[in-house]
Design an enzyme around this catalytic site. Structure first.
Site, PDB file in Angstrom:
ATOM      1  N   GLU A 148       7.843  10.290   7.567  1.00  0.00           N
ATOM      2  CA  GLU A 148       7.895   9.007   6.847  1.00  0.00           C
ATOM      3  C   GLU A 148       9.335   8.730   6.449  1.00  0.00           C
ATOM      4  O   GLU A 148       9.959   9.526   5.768  1.00  0.00           O
ATOM      5  CB  GLU A 148       6.997   9.055   5.603  1.00  0.00           C
ATOM      6  N   CYS A 168      -6.831  -6.260   4.417  1.00  0.00           N
ATOM      7  CA  CYS A 168      -7.400  -6.913   3.241  1.00  0.00           C
ATOM      8  C   CYS A 168      -7.656  -8.395   3.523  1.00  0.00           C
ATOM      9  O   CYS A 168      -6.924  -9.271   3.070  1.00  0.00           O
ATOM     10  CB  CYS A 168      -6.508  -6.758   2.023  1.00  0.00           C
ATOM     11  N   LYS A 206     -10.031  -3.737   7.305  1.00  0.00           N
ATOM     12  CA  LYS A 206      -8.904  -2.841   7.018  1.00  0.00           C
ATOM     13  C   LYS A 206      -8.508  -2.973   5.546  1.00  0.00           C
ATOM     14  O   LYS A 206      -7.789  -3.893   5.173  1.00  0.00           O
ATOM     15  CB  LYS A 206      -7.736  -3.171   7.939  1.00  0.00           C
ATOM     16  N   CYS A 239     -13.894  -5.081  -0.745  1.00  0.00           N
ATOM     17  CA  CYS A 239     -12.907  -6.115  -1.034  1.00  0.00           C
ATOM     18  C   CYS A 239     -13.190  -6.689  -2.418  1.00  0.00           C
ATOM     19  O   CYS A 239     -14.146  -7.459  -2.589  1.00  0.00           O
ATOM     20  CB  CYS A 239     -12.972  -7.226   0.017  1.00  0.00           C
TER      21      CYS A 239
END
Length: 438
Positions: free
Chosen positions: A63, A189, A332, A367
């Site tokens: 990362e 989202c 997602k 969500c």
């Protein structure tokens, strides 16, 4: 200007934002039993679990970004309810102690040779690989962006460089059209593009500007929300608050100097409509991570090709995937990643023993649909789009309790539970309820 130049050069990957920490020139060639590529939600969570399973010395995370962001809170940042600084922490602080942090970017994954090539040319070999690289954001696929963000009145909650521009545009609103878009691609989202619409409506009402505003939501989708139970509630809210929703309309151009947004009608090819705006919130097109897309790990669409039940790669059994980079047929979201961590942990534990994975992911995702500054409709559902709810109440109803969970409880559990590998599994809200009953 510098931030916008960075926006042109890179796209969001997982839940971290770019700042190169140090060169990995000292690495040369290294080998790890478990290599995790990507230090977002899925990557850090699984690294913590793999540390406990294999020992820290056998795990490495690739990362490049020095700051890790909790992106679900950016909806509230864009509406002025939370600060941007509250959404980020140093990657060093969330990296599991003892796990090797390789501060580089992945350039290439070669599953045939079990190697990963880094941006400095160095190479790491692995016995097992977890791919958690997130997806790619493509502002550039909308004509006039990202350079349009240099103008006022336009923002996006999907980028560290642009989320505060949303709040500025909302504060500076005087009268006219407040326009919100949803692209003709998969997104992370999928509820967020309309959450900021509801919050903006609430803000304009609170500041006495709503009568001078036309609030317009143009979505490429044929529905307001994919699960009927929650969509019915949202349509009622749209009607009650006099919000204009146009289905199958896709943003293709922004003329920021003229404050014009151009939409195509997906049901009538060739037909476009130009909207003047006083405020514009852009949800950018999104697509597969470019490293995954360019590798043998990708499916035909460029997404990581994993088994939807156990998250093991369909062709390379020593490779696994989690989160937004995968082709899992579910929404997602961060909640989906939380649910996937326990499944993947179980799958890997079985594979290490040469046993068949026995735990199935049902596609759980969630969500929290923010509908005002103090209410949320908590949508939870599975692969089939059927509600998969936690609480013994009607979750399709707007509730203050759910807003409190979204705004205050979940961030705490994210930083102190999920990223440490202690929280997650099928239905993370159920886990929360269970913990509350202890």
């Amino acid at each position: 200007m510098a931030a916008l130049r960075r926006l042109r050069q890179c796209a969001s990957s997982g839940m971290t934002v770019s700042h190169l920490h140090t060169s990995s020139c000292a690495l040369a060639k290294q080998h790890y039993k478990m290599l995790v590529v990507g230090g977002g939600t899925g990557g850090i969570s699984m690294a913590a679990r793999m540390k406990r399973m294999l020992g820290a010395e056998n795990v490495a995370v690739v990362e490049s970004n020095e700051t890790h962001y909790y992106q679900p809170i950016w909806t509230l940042v864009g509406a002025g309810a939370k600060t941007l600084t509250s959404s980020g922490r140093s990657t060093a602080s969330v990296m599991p102690s003892g796990v090797k942090w390789v501060k580089s970017k992945v350039e290439e994954i070669n599953p045939g040779t079990n190697t990963v090539r880094l941006d400095d040319g160095n190479e790491i070999s692995y016995e097992y690989l977890i791919v958690a690289l997130g997806l790619q954001i493509h502002f550039e696929k909308i004509k006039g962006l990202p350079e349009g963000f240099e103008h006022p009145k336009i923002g996006s909650n999907y980028s560290i460089e642009t989320v505060e521009k949303t709040w500025k545009a909302l504060q500076d609103f005087k009268e006219g059209n407040a326009v919100f878009s949803f692209p003709n691609t998969p997104v992370k989202c999928a509820g967020a593009p309309q959450k900021i619409m509801y919050l903006s409506d609430a803000y304009l009402r609170k500041t006495g500007k709503r009568e001078k505003a036309n609030v317009i939501y143009n979505t490429s989708l044929p529905v307001l929300f994919g699960v009927k139970k929650y969509a019915d509630t949202l349509w009622e809210i749209v009607k009650q608050r006099d919000l204009q929703v146009n289905l199958r309309h896709n943003l293709i151009e922004v003329r920021a100097d003229k404050r014009e947004a151009v939409f195509e009608n997906l049901d009538k090819p060739g037909e476009t409509k130009v909207l003047e705006y006083e405020m514009l919130h852009v949800t950018p097109p999104m697509g597969p991570n470019l490293v995954v897309k360019g590798s043998l790990l990708a499916d035909a669409g460029g997404w990581l090709d994993v088994n939807k039940d156990n998250l093991q790669h369909n062709r390379y059994p020593n490779v696994f995937g989690i989160g937004d980079c995968t082709n899992l047929p579910t929404s997602k979201t961060g909640a989906a990643v939380a649910a996937q961590t326990a499944i993947l942990n179980r799958t890997i534990s079985k594979v290490l023993k040469n046993e068949k994975p026995d735990k199935k992911y049902d596609g759980y995702t969630s969500c929290p649909l923010v509908t005002s500054y103090n209410t949320v409709v908590l949508a939870e559902f599975d692969y089939s789009g059927q509600p998969l709810e936690t609480f013994p109440i009607n979750q399709a109803k707007e509730r203050r309790l759910m807003y409190f969970m979204k705004a205050d409880v979940m961030p705490h559990l994210y930083w102190h539970g999920l990223l440490r590998g202690f929280w997650g599994g099928p239905g993370p809200y159920r886990k929360l309820l269970h913990l509350g009953m202890k």
